[in-house]
Motif scaffolding. Structure first.
Motif, PDB file in Angstrom:
ATOM      1  N   THR A 100      64.029  30.049  35.312  1.00  0.00           N
ATOM      2  CA  THR A 100      62.792  29.539  35.902  1.00  0.00           C
ATOM      3  C   THR A 100      62.953  29.350  37.405  1.00  0.00           C
ATOM      4  N   GLN A 165      54.068  26.843  33.053  1.00  0.00           N
ATOM      5  CA  GLN A 165      55.230  27.721  32.946  1.00  0.00           C
ATOM      6  C   GLN A 165      55.972  27.424  31.647  1.00  0.00           C
ATOM      7  N   LEU A 166      56.456  28.486  31.025  1.00  0.00           N
ATOM      8  CA  LEU A 166      57.184  28.354  29.765  1.00  0.00           C
ATOM      9  C   LEU A 166      58.390  29.280  29.804  1.00  0.00           C
ATOM     10  N   GLN A 168      61.687  30.708  27.566  1.00  0.00           N
ATOM     11  CA  GLN A 168      62.290  30.829  26.247  1.00  0.00           C
ATOM     12  C   GLN A 168      63.251  32.007  26.252  1.00  0.00           C
ATOM     13  N   THR A 203      54.979  37.511  32.900  1.00  0.00           N
ATOM     14  CA  THR A 203      56.186  37.247  32.113  1.00  0.00           C
ATOM     15  C   THR A 203      57.323  38.082  32.675  1.00  0.00           C
TER      16      THR A 203
END
Length: 243
Positions: A100, A165-166, A168, A203
């Motif tokens: 991130t 924001q994500l 994973q 993404t």
């Protein structure tokens, strides 16, 4: 301040423990304050496990511990363990998701400030870009991204806000709002002096500390209509990397 609890225990009944955790999640629905749970198994000791549970704060963790469902789950968990579990309570003082941070560096230093040197530090040379607004939906190469940045920054005085924001695994998805004053040539259109806005998502897939692949989703057609562009023209220069 985020609060994390480590639950260290031994058990010869891992399947029953998993069933218990599933039951707790179902029974505490709408009540629990637990936000994240990870169960780790010791590679060197097959009966040794560590659960990592996360809460928004210590106070929320205490509220969760007072739930009757939590109390019942604790007693059932102890019955499945070989001995009493050990609890470690931690206030999180540093929480960094490096992928991130990498992505945000691109948004801040490249998109907003135009520091092109940062692109070589952040994007893999064989970066793969997917942008449905381009004639070729998949473009390979960091240089192509640099062209996109120059095009958008050359056409607009831009601001760029991260709305959500994500992260994973190796993916970071960003929901953003772009706003730009049309001050330069853009896709062959002379400056209008007007300010435009659009939202979208990006993404990025990160690998070895670099951005290896990206997917861009936004409404370029609406932006072109608002700018008064000829809609029959080819949109082969999509938003790519710039906002």
């Amino acid at each position: 301040m985020t609060f994390v609890q480590l639950v260290d225990y031994k058990t010869h009944q891992p399947e029953a423990m998993n069933d218990l955790l599933d039951k707790y999640v179902a029974q505490s629905h709408g009540k629990r304050t637990l936000t994240h749970s990870i169960v780790g198994k010791d590679r060197d000791m097959n009966d040794h496990y560590v659960d990592v549970v996360e809460f928004p704060s210590y106070e929320e963790a205490m509220r969760n511990s007072n739930l009757p469902e939590t109390d019942r789950m604790f007693h059932e968990m102890v019955a499945l363990c070989d001995g009493m579990p050990k609890f470690t309570n931690l206030d999180v003082v540093r929480d960094e998701h490096l992928n991130t941070m990498l992505v945000n560096r691109v948004f801040e230093e490249v998109m907003l400030n135009g520091n092109m040197a940062v692109m070589e530090e952040c994007f893999a040379s064989n970066y793969i870009d997917h942008d449905i607004s381009k004639a070729e939906q998949t473009v390979v190469g960091r240089d192509e991204m640099m062209k996109d940045v120059r095009m958008w920054r050359g056409g607009f005085e831009m601001s760029f806000a991260v709305d959500a924001q994500l992260a994973q695994d190796d993916l970071v998805t960003t929901v953003w709002t772009w706003r730009g004053k049309h001050t330069g040539d853009f896709m062959g259109m002379a400056p209008t002096g007007k300010t435009y806005e659009t939202t979208g998502t990006t993404t990025f897939r990160c690998r070895d500390g670099m951005i290896a692949e990206g997917w861009w989703h936004y409404d370029l057609m609406r932006l072109m209509r608002e700018m008064g562009m000829d809609m029959s023209m080819s949109a082969d220069k999509g938003m790519g990397a710039a906002r």
